[in-house]
Design a protein around this motif. Structure first.
Motif, short mmCIF file in Angstrom:
data_model
loop_
_atom_site.label_atom_id
_atom_site.label_comp_id
_atom_site.label_asym_id
_atom_site.label_seq_id
_atom_site.Cartn_x
_atom_site.Cartn_y
_atom_site.Cartn_z
N PRO A 93 0.82 -1.22 0.00
CA PRO A 93 0.00 0.00 0.00
C PRO A 93 0.85 1.27 0.00
O PRO A 93 0.53 2.24 -0.71
CB PRO A 93 -0.82 -0.13 1.29
N TRP A 94 1.94 1.25 0.77
CA TRP A 94 2.82 2.42 0.82
C TRP A 94 3.44 2.67 -0.55
O TRP A 94 3.50 3.82 -1.02
CB TRP A 94 3.92 2.19 1.85
N MET A 95 3.90 1.61 -1.23
CA MET A 95 4.53 1.79 -2.53
C MET A 95 3.53 2.27 -3.57
O MET A 95 3.85 3.13 -4.40
CB MET A 95 5.20 0.50 -3.00
N THR A 96 2.34 1.72 -3.56
CA THR A 96 1.32 2.20 -4.50
C THR A 96 1.08 3.69 -4.29
O THR A 96 1.00 4.46 -5.26
CB THR A 96 0.00 1.43 -4.31
N ASP A 97 0.98 4.10 -3.04
CA ASP A 97 0.78 5.53 -2.74
C ASP A 97 1.97 6.37 -3.20
O ASP A 97 1.79 7.48 -3.71
CB ASP A 97 0.56 5.73 -1.24
N ARG A 98 3.18 5.86 -3.00
CA ARG A 98 4.36 6.62 -3.39
C ARG A 98 4.44 6.77 -4.91
O ARG A 98 4.75 7.84 -5.43
CB ARG A 98 5.65 5.95 -2.87
N PHE A 99 4.15 5.68 -5.64
CA PHE A 99 4.14 5.79 -7.10
C PHE A 99 3.10 6.81 -7.54
O PHE A 99 3.37 7.67 -8.39
CB PHE A 99 3.85 4.43 -7.74
N ARG A 100 1.91 6.72 -6.97
CA ARG A 100 0.84 7.65 -7.35
C ARG A 100 1.25 9.09 -7.05
O ARG A 100 1.05 10.00 -7.87
CB ARG A 100 -0.44 7.28 -6.60
N ALA A 101 1.83 9.29 -5.88
CA ALA A 101 2.21 10.65 -5.48
C ALA A 101 3.30 11.21 -6.38
O ALA A 101 3.25 12.39 -6.79
CB ALA A 101 2.68 10.65 -4.02
N GLU A 102 4.30 10.40 -6.72
CA GLU A 102 5.39 10.88 -7.55
C GLU A 102 4.95 11.09 -9.00
O GLU A 102 5.39 12.03 -9.66
CB GLU A 102 6.58 9.92 -7.49
N LEU A 103 4.10 10.22 -9.50
CA LEU A 103 3.56 10.42 -10.84
C LEU A 103 2.78 11.73 -10.90
O LEU A 103 2.90 12.50 -11.86
CB LEU A 103 2.66 9.25 -11.24
N THR A 104 2.01 11.99 -9.88
CA THR A 104 1.22 13.22 -9.83
C THR A 104 2.12 14.44 -9.66
O THR A 104 1.96 15.45 -10.38
CB THR A 104 0.21 13.15 -8.67
N ARG A 105 3.07 14.36 -8.75
CA ARG A 105 3.95 15.50 -8.47
C ARG A 105 4.74 15.92 -9.70
O ARG A 105 4.94 17.11 -9.95
CB ARG A 105 4.91 15.15 -7.34
N THR A 106 5.19 14.95 -10.47
CA THR A 106 6.03 15.24 -11.63
C THR A 106 5.23 15.49 -12.91
O THR A 106 5.81 15.71 -13.97
CB THR A 106 7.03 14.09 -11.87
N GLY A 107 3.90 15.43 -12.82
CA GLY A 107 3.07 15.74 -13.97
C GLY A 107 3.05 14.68 -15.05
O GLY A 107 2.76 14.98 -16.20
#
Length: 359
Positions: free
Chosen positions: A306-320
């Motif tokens: 769950p943490w990794m899924t959230d981190r991927f989602r957050a970084e994909l979003t942050r970097t556009g």
């Protein structure tokens, strides 16, 4: 057939295609030495440096130079010709004995250079392709493009996600789907996750010293990850050169930035820099929900999914980055992935229009 001392081929090469290469090869066969002048306008979306590099790779025995030419073409206007010639002669100051073109303006170009004009396949009978056609439909002209241009134009699709979330299964199925379309699509590439191969080697090396070693005994350092990221990029580039208009990647160097967090903690600026050197186009994030965790001997982080899924989602979003989340059973994920890739391909390649020409 008359031979010449110094020949010249010039054009936009936006992008270069088989017709351009035929023109250059023909000129090389008839000249002691050849200069290829790549002229790009500032409004065009393929950098001049890239076009020069592509032509140098294709024609290593020619001298390839580049120039910015921001004047529109009007073969009926002597003043416009004068402006172009100032650019041409600044880039190629030495005398020219012959200019080789496939265009009707070749005669005037030769006259202004004080050189012979050699017309090569003006009707495009040998290679029925043009820069306009390539820009309008790269996939339809794929077989007229050389490997570096294909690599630059391939739509790169990355499947990424936490451990044991079906990334490899989806990536392989997606590549197989496009190969089944046939034609140029039959060459659709799949790039495996180099990080997994690297991990296998680390475990094998540890077992040479300690036969009972298990995955949890393997240690990573921050220096491992730039190597993983660079190798992933290199393998993608090789696959894109040989593949179809779409390339499917099982993770990428961007994902390596998050895997660094997972195994070492924090971020590695060098990995971030490497990850930004490749232009990917779509990311498919595989959700962990509904996917049973399978320990294949190189996994130990079920509780971290769950943490990794959230981190991927957050970084994909942050970097556009453009991404779509993959949920549900495998069949639903594949259908959603195909729909997302088809939508990406339908948007086209968005070449900027060249400067207008009047002939």
């Amino acid at each position: 057939m008359k031979r010449y001392g110094h020949g010249l081929v010039l054009g936009k090469f936006y992008p270069p295609h088989a017709g351009h290469h035929h023109l250059v090869r023909t000129a090389q066969d008839r000249c002691e030495r050849l200069t290829v002048l790549v002229c790009a306008a500032s409004v065009e979306s393929v950098p001049l440096a890239d076009r020069v590099a592509w032509m140098r790779e294709a024609h290593p025995d020619a001298t390839v130079v580049g120039a910015v030419d921001d004047t529109h073409m009007d073969v009926t206007d002597p003043a416009v010709w004068d402006t172009h010639m100032a650019v041409f002669t600044a880039a190629v100051p030495e005398p020219v004995d012959a200019v080789f073109t496939s265009e009707a303006y070749g005669e005037e170009l030769g006259r202004r250079f004080g050189a012979a004009s050699v017309l090569v396949d003006p009707d495009r009978t040998l290679f029925p392709v043009s820069g306009t056609a390539v820009r309008a439909d790269p996939a339809g002209c794929w077989d007229f493009l050389r490997p570096p241009v294909r690599a630059a134009l391939a739509r790169r699709v990355v499947v990424l996600g936490a451990e044991s979330t079906g990334t490899t299964t989806l990536a392989r199925a997606l590549a197989a789907h496009y190969r089944a379309r046939g034609g140029v699509w039959a060459r659709t590439g799949y790039v495996a996750e180099y990080g997994r191969e690297y991990s296998e080697h680390k475990l094998a090396a540890l077992r040479e010293r300690w036969p009972k070693a298990a995955w949890e005994d393997v240690a990573f350092t921050t220096d491992d990850f730039p190597l993983i990221a660079r190798t992933q990029n290199d393998r993608e580039e090789a696959a894109a050169r040989a593949g179809s208009p779409v390339l499917v990647c099982d993770t990428d160097s961007f994902a390596t930035t998050v895997w660094h967090e997972r195994y070492v903690g924090g971020r590695n600026p060098l990995v971030e820099e490497i990850a930004d050197r490749v232009d990917h186009h779509l990311w498919l994030l595989t959700d962990h929900e509904g996917v049973a965790f399978e320990d294949d001997g190189l996994r130990d982080g079920e509780e971290l999914r769950p943490w990794m899924t959230d981190r991927f989602r957050a970084e994909l979003t942050r970097t556009g980055r453009r991404f779509v989340e993959m949920t549900g059973p495998p069949e639903a994920r594949l259908a959603a992935a195909v729909a997302a890739v088809d939508e990406l391909l339908a948007t086209g390649w968005d070449f900027a229009a060249p400067l207008p020409e009047k002939r």
